[in-house]
Scaffold this motif. Structure first.
Motif, PDB file in Angstrom:
ATOM      1  N   CYS A  26      37.592  34.547  50.535  1.00  0.00           N
ATOM      2  CA  CYS A  26      36.270  34.813  49.945  1.00  0.00           C
ATOM      3  C   CYS A  26      35.150  34.262  50.831  1.00  0.00           C
ATOM      4  O   CYS A  26      35.152  34.479  52.038  1.00  0.00           O
ATOM      5  CB  CYS A  26      36.266  34.227  48.537  1.00  0.00           C
ATOM      6  N   HIS A  30      37.189  28.222  48.761  1.00  0.00           N
ATOM      7  CA  HIS A  30      37.805  29.341  48.050  1.00  0.00           C
ATOM      8  C   HIS A  30      39.141  29.610  48.727  1.00  0.00           C
ATOM      9  O   HIS A  30      39.196  29.820  49.940  1.00  0.00           O
ATOM     10  CB  HIS A  30      36.903  30.582  48.088  1.00  0.00           C
ATOM     11  N   HIS A  42      41.843  32.420  44.407  1.00  0.00           N
ATOM     12  CA  HIS A  42      41.933  33.876  44.345  1.00  0.00           C
ATOM     13  C   HIS A  42      43.411  34.234  44.438  1.00  0.00           C
ATOM     14  O   HIS A  42      44.122  33.670  45.259  1.00  0.00           O
ATOM     15  CB  HIS A  42      41.184  34.517  45.524  1.00  0.00           C
ATOM     16  N   CYS A  56      33.768  37.899  43.415  1.00  0.00           N
ATOM     17  CA  CYS A  56      33.402  36.504  43.148  1.00  0.00           C
ATOM     18  C   CYS A  56      31.888  36.314  43.144  1.00  0.00           C
ATOM     19  O   CYS A  56      31.351  35.561  42.353  1.00  0.00           O
ATOM     20  CB  CYS A  56      34.036  35.648  44.236  1.00  0.00           C
TER      21      CYS A  56
HETATM   22 ZN    ZN Z   1      35.545  33.322  45.715  1.00  0.00          ZN
END
Ligand code: ZN
Ligand code: ZN
Length: 295
Positions: free
Chosen positions: A70, A91, A118, A143
């Motif tokens: 991300c 992330h 994730h 996100c």
């Molecule tokens: Zn994210």
């Protein structure tokens, strides 16, 4: 082989490598063990070695048997990450079904709050330590939303990190309502600010020509209509550049153009003000030239 050679082999592999890959290069396991003991290599998880200057985020993600994802991966790929207020939070992508317990450097059970996790299906095989650009973009969409996705996508296109087949593939992997963003994205956006501005004004039906050369003025960021110049300044518009900007504005005005000069904070944090300024200017037809400019 030696500890030096083991460290060098990891460096040649890009600063991160699996044991199997290093064994193929002739590195002995004992040398890896010694290198870790001497803190010249780190082993964030079983079977993976990194140089000690690896980012904290990479080590964190690897310790979960995952990869940076991300916005964290976006920064790592050099993408423009919009308004990154929680840059401290990693992330992390982990395969669906993997537990996120850290396995090597921090044996205490993970409470799930250290990272944003994730668990999407990989889009292409992730690199060791970070997800690929396409997967990263899809994660940013889910996100952080459409604007962050669009700005990151345009910076990826500009840098050649997403090619034409990649764009088609990406289009297939985003929700149908977001596909127009993939089609609308250009390969020549100069900055994330420009991406954001173009996307936001597009929603008002205002088209921006970008990177327009104007004789006697130079290349300006955007022109709306015939003669309303929008400049989106970054951090480099102080000092001598500030003077150059004023000269440009005056030269443009002499030719019949009007310049609206914006900056990062305004576009990102004070959009209602920017929006009303642009809409008022367009409402008063400041973007239509009576001089009939033919640039
Ligand atoms: Zn994210
Ligand atoms: Zn974590």
């Amino acid at each position: 082989m030696s500890v030096d050679a083991a460290v060098e082999a990891v460096r040649r592999a890009g600063g991160i490598a699996r044991t199997a890959q290093l064994a193929k290069a002739g590195v002995a396991k004992a040398d890896l063990t010694h290198a870790v003991r001497e803190a010249r290599l780190l082993r964030p998880r079983h079977g993976v070695y990194v140089l000690p200057d690896a980012s904290e985020a990479t080590i964190e993600a690897l310790s979960h048997r995952g990869a940076v994802a991300c916005v964290t991966a976006g920064r790592d790929h050099g993408l423009w990450v919009l308004d990154d207020t929680d840059a401290e939070t990693t992330h992390t992508w982990v395969r669906a079904g993997y537990r996120t317990t850290r396995v090597a450097i921090h044996p205490e059970p993970d409470q799930g709050s250290c990272c944003v996790f994730h668990r999407d299906h990989p889009l292409g095989e992730p690199e060791l330590g970070r997800v690929g650009v396409l997967q990263c973009l899809v994660q940013i969409l889910h996100c952080r939303g459409e604007e962050a996705f669009f700005a990151a996508l345009e910076s990826a296109l500009r840098q050649g990190l997403v090619d034409a087949p990649g764009r088609i593939r990406l289009r297939r992997h985003v929700p149908a309502r977001c596909r127009w963003l993939v089609d609308f994205a250009r390969t020549d956006a100069d900055s994330g600010l420009e991406s954001l501005l173009r996307l936001r004004l597009h929603k008002h039906g205002i088209h921006l020509a970008s990177q327009v050369p104007i004789p006697g003025v130079g290349r300006v960021d955007f022109v709306i209509g015939d003669c309303l110049i929008i400049e989106a300044d970054g951090d480099t518009h102080d000092g001598p550049a500030r003077h150059r900007d004023r000269v440009r504005d005056a030269a443009a005005m002499a030719l019949g153009f009007v310049t609206l000069r914006l900056d990062y904070a305004m576009i990102v944090h004070d959009w209602p003000l920017v929006e009303s300024a642009v809409l008022a200017a367009v409402g008063r037809n400041l973007h239509r030239s009576v001089a009939g400019l033919t640039w």
